[in-house]
Design an enzyme around this catalytic site. Structure first.
Site: not given
Ligand code: DHB
Length: 315
Positions: A48, A133
């Site tokens: 993540k 993001c």
């Molecule tokens: C999140 C969403 C994304 O598309 C990303 O690349 C990184 C984080 C999020 O909202 O946590």
């Protein structure tokens, strides 16, 4: 020879048992989720996207399944860099997958700190720098600012000896593909991942007259089948503009045929997000088998035999 050999590929010179992997953000936030991923037959694993410190993320509900995909505004809930470095270190020896650490600092200084710390961790093979993001209020996506992307990448490559890859937002205009490619060409990138979710989409429920997720007034990143044509266009464009750089395709992969199409456009590896969220890890076996069946029907024994070989329609 096992049919599974058909899925073999390589990424930045690392040999992979399979061209399938998870997309960052899905099934990779907790140690439990990551351990389950370690037990699946994917070629690489990405964590993540993390920040320096733990983050709770946006208020719930922040993810919704929608008819042909998903919408999310998670807000970077993550356990902080140290947690993911520890996980990768602890599993370095019993892990036959390529370990990718995804980082997403909230500003340039945080990205630099993340890179410095990740640089010292032996178990990190590639750092996927997330430039896209869409879900943090007040923080525009770096990938849509070509100068800021250039400055960040220059500093990143100056300080970090580890291979660095980028995760890009989807681009929609020809000039934007070219501007980003001219920035990316300056750096020896491990790979370019196209695409992140299409940011700031709005899904509504007419029965309740309301949004389906709470953060950012219901606006969030769109994933799933809706975004496959955009993802394929981005894979194709960057494959042709960045000769020799591995492309990782992401967007709209539900079946083996979708993987086939991404590879035909130039992807060496594909990341699966929405389908992994909805179906769980069983999707890797199913999609892998579907791709093997297509390859067998077409007489291919290796993905390199059709990678990038998209033809233009002949009249
Ligand atoms: C999140 C969403 C994304 O598309 C990303 O690349 C990184 C984080 C999020 O909202 O946590």
């Amino acid at each position: 020879m096992s049919f599974k050999n058909l899925l073999k590929t390589s990424l930045f010179g690392f040999p992979l048992e399979s061209c399938l992997m998870n997309a960052s953000g899905v099934h990779c936030t907790t140690e439990t989720e990551l351990n389950i991923l370690l037990d699946t037959n994917i070629g690489a694993l990405v964590t993540k996207s993390c920040t320096l410190e733990f983050r709770e993320g946006n208020p719930l509900p922040r993810y919704a399944d929608i008819p042909k995909g998903s919408i999310n505004s998670m807000g970077l809930p993550n356990n902080g860099l140290r947690y993911y470095l520890n996980f990768l270190e602890e599993n370095e020896l019993n892990n036959n997958k390529l370990s990718v650490l995804s980082i997403a600092g909230l500003n340039k200084n945080e990205n630099i700190e993340l890179l410095k710390l990740a640089n010292t961790c032996k178990a990190v093979r590639i750092i996927e720098l997330n430039l896209s993001c869409p879900n943090i209020a007040g923080k525009p996506q770096t990938g849509y600012d070509f100068d800021a992307s250039n400055v960040l990448l220059q500093e990143a490559f100056d300080l970090c000896q580890k291979p660095i890859a980028v995760k890009l937002p989807p681009y929609f205009d020809e000039s934007h593909f070219e501007s980003m490619a001219s920035v990316l060409k300056k750096f020896p990138l491990a790979y370019v991942c196209c695409v992140n979710s299409i940011g700031n989409a709005l899904w509504i429920d007419a029965n309740t007259n309301s949004t389906v997720i709470k953060p950012k007034s219901g606006f969030g990143g769109l994933g799933g089948m809706y975004i496959k044509p955009t993802a394929l266009a981005n894979v194709r464009k960057f494959y042709t503009l960045l000769e020799g750089v591995d492309i990782v395709g992401c967007g709209g992969i539900q079946h083996g045929l979708d993987v086939y199409e991404h590879i035909l456009c130039g992807a060496s590896v594909v990341q699966i997000g929405t389908t992994l969220w909805q179906e769980g890890i069983a999707c890797f076996e199913r999609i892998g088998n579907e791709l093997i069946e297509i390859m067998q029907q077409k007489g291919y024994t290796d993905i390199n035999q059709f990678k990038g070989k998209l033809k233009e329609i002949q009249l």
